[in-house]
Design a protein around this motif. Structure first.
Motif, mmCIF file in Angstrom:
data_model
loop_
_atom_site.group_PDB
_atom_site.id
_atom_site.type_symbol
_atom_site.label_atom_id
_atom_site.label_comp_id
_atom_site.label_asym_id
_atom_site.label_seq_id
_atom_site.Cartn_x
_atom_site.Cartn_y
_atom_site.Cartn_z
ATOM 1 N N TYR A 23 36.232 48.882 41.204
ATOM 2 C CA TYR A 23 35.185 48.753 40.189
ATOM 3 C C TYR A 23 34.822 47.274 40.053
ATOM 4 N N PRO A 24 33.525 46.958 39.927
ATOM 5 C CA PRO A 24 33.102 45.554 40.013
ATOM 6 C C PRO A 24 33.473 44.672 38.826
ATOM 7 N N VAL A 25 33.897 45.253 37.699
ATOM 8 C CA VAL A 25 34.284 44.429 36.540
ATOM 9 C C VAL A 25 35.657 44.870 36.048
ATOM 10 N N PRO A 26 36.329 44.051 35.230
ATOM 11 C CA PRO A 26 37.635 44.439 34.707
ATOM 12 C C PRO A 26 37.540 45.678 33.806
ATOM 13 N N TYR A 27 38.648 46.396 33.703
ATOM 14 C CA TYR A 27 38.688 47.498 32.743
ATOM 15 C C TYR A 27 40.013 47.461 31.984
ATOM 16 N N CYS A 28 39.953 47.919 30.742
ATOM 17 C CA CYS A 28 41.137 47.984 29.873
ATOM 18 C C CYS A 28 41.388 49.429 29.482
ATOM 19 N N VAL A 29 42.659 49.793 29.364
ATOM 20 C CA VAL A 29 43.013 51.154 28.944
ATOM 21 C C VAL A 29 43.969 51.093 27.757
ATOM 22 N N ILE A 30 43.868 52.113 26.899
ATOM 23 C CA ILE A 30 44.878 52.374 25.872
ATOM 24 C C ILE A 30 45.154 53.873 25.879
ATOM 25 N N PRO A 31 46.325 54.277 25.418
ATOM 26 C CA PRO A 31 46.647 55.697 25.410
ATOM 27 C C PRO A 31 46.081 56.413 24.187
ATOM 28 N N GLY A 91 57.688 50.696 24.182
ATOM 29 C CA GLY A 91 57.022 51.976 24.385
ATOM 30 C C GLY A 91 55.633 52.098 23.790
ATOM 31 N N LYS A 92 55.118 51.015 23.217
ATOM 32 C CA LYS A 92 53.766 51.025 22.647
ATOM 33 C C LYS A 92 52.886 50.066 23.440
ATOM 34 N N CYS A 93 51.643 50.475 23.680
ATOM 35 C CA CYS A 93 50.718 49.665 24.467
ATOM 36 C C CYS A 93 49.721 48.978 23.535
ATOM 37 N N TYR A 94 49.959 47.711 23.268
ATOM 38 C CA TYR A 94 49.025 46.946 22.430
ATOM 39 C C TYR A 94 48.974 45.516 22.942
ATOM 40 N N PHE A 151 50.478 53.832 37.175
ATOM 41 C CA PHE A 151 49.180 53.795 37.843
ATOM 42 C C PHE A 151 48.298 52.622 37.433
ATOM 43 N N TYR A 152 48.612 51.980 36.321
ATOM 44 C CA TYR A 152 47.780 50.878 35.816
ATOM 45 C C TYR A 152 48.637 49.637 35.609
ATOM 46 N N ASP A 153 48.020 48.495 35.772
ATOM 47 C CA ASP A 153 48.724 47.228 35.574
ATOM 48 C C ASP A 153 48.787 46.935 34.075
ATOM 49 N N TYR A 202 45.742 60.312 35.978
ATOM 50 C CA TYR A 202 45.812 58.854 36.043
ATOM 51 C C TYR A 202 45.535 58.341 37.459
ATOM 52 N N LYS A 203 46.044 59.072 38.444
ATOM 53 C CA LYS A 203 45.818 58.664 39.834
ATOM 54 C C LYS A 203 44.328 58.750 40.171
ATOM 55 N N TYR A 204 43.699 59.834 39.755
ATOM 56 C CA TYR A 204 42.267 60.006 40.023
ATOM 57 C C TYR A 204 41.462 58.847 39.449
ATOM 58 N N LEU A 205 41.715 58.508 38.190
ATOM 59 C CA LEU A 205 40.959 57.431 37.545
ATOM 60 C C LEU A 205 41.291 56.064 38.159
#
Length: 247
Positions: free
Chosen positions: A73-81, A103-106, A93-95, A63-66
């Motif tokens: 990065y020039p544009v927004p990015y979204c993550v899900i597990p 406990g769920k990311c949605y 590591f992520y906002d 997670y730290k590496y990414l």
């Protein structure tokens, strides 16, 4: 006024390890960079990392590496597990403020006046609470929406993954998805292979992985390729186009 054509890059199943060591003999960091820096990913409006950012068990180094790599990065990015991630580690590591519930990311993400929905299937299913939320929130949107979730909500014809690692409550999920009139395109990963599956009037787009591709014709694990794959989505007024790339 003409609707902007949004260009969305999807990278999935990255499987970064704790450090620079090879993962199953594959340089997964180099594979990720090939996807991220490819000509096809230029001029994005949004980058989506759709699960299994870490290799086996939510390695913090992954997670730290990414996060460090995408800091400027020039544009927004979204993550899900994905099923190899843990949201409590990702949060370090992520906002993800306002995106994690019990406990769920949605969450719902707004871009250029349009709505993209993200679900959490990291435990192998989509919780009932998420399905209620999705039904209620999508009903508030009049225009077309997109949905990202790690696991495909259907069987795909991948003999190994369908047999062992399919979404456990896919029938419950399918019922809810079928009742969302402004949803026609669903984007997933998890299967380490490319598929496009019709689910009623909806299309499930399964993106290949950057880590490796698994042979869909074998009922057991069989490496098809260690070349990275990724997906680019173009979303305009009344159309969604996808293209898959391999390096």
């Amino acid at each position: 006024m003409e609707t902007k054509i949004l260009k969305i890059g999807q990278i999935t199943d990255i499987h970064i390890g704790e450090d620079e060591n090879l993962v199953q003999g594959i340089d997964v960091r180099a594979n990720f960079l090939k996807a991220l820096n490819s000509e096809s990913m230029k001029d994005l409006d949004l980058l989506v990392l759709s699960g299994d950012l870490a290799n086996e068990d939510a390695e913090p180094g992954a997670y730290k590496y990414l996060a460090d790599l995408l800091k400027d990065y020039p544009v927004p990015y979204c993550v899900i597990p994905g099923n190899h991630d843990r949201i409590e580690v990702m949060e370090q590591f992520y906002d993800l403020k306002g995106k994690v519930h019990d406990g769920k990311c949605y969450y719902r993400y707004e871009i250029a006046g349009r709505s993209i929905f993200f679900l959490d299937s990291a435990c192998g299913d989509v919780s009932p609470e998420q399905l209620v939320w999705l039904k209620e929130e999508t009903a508030k949107v009049s225009g077309e929406i997109l949905l990202f979730v790690h696991h495909p909500p259907c069987f795909c014809g991948h003999r190994f993954m369908d047999l062992r690692y399919h979404m456990r409550n896919m029938l419950d999920v399918q019922k809810v998805l079928a009742d969302i009139p402004n949803l026609t395109h669903i984007f997933t990963g998890h299967y380490h292979s490319q598929f496009e599956v019709k689910l009623g009037r909806q299309t499930v787009h399964v993106s290949p992985a950057t880590q490796m591709q698994i042979d869909p014709n074998c009922p057991y694990f069989n490496l098809k390729s260690s070349a990275p794959g990724w997906q680019v989505i173009k979303w305009g007024e009344n159309f969604v186009e996808t293209e898959v790339y391999f390096h």
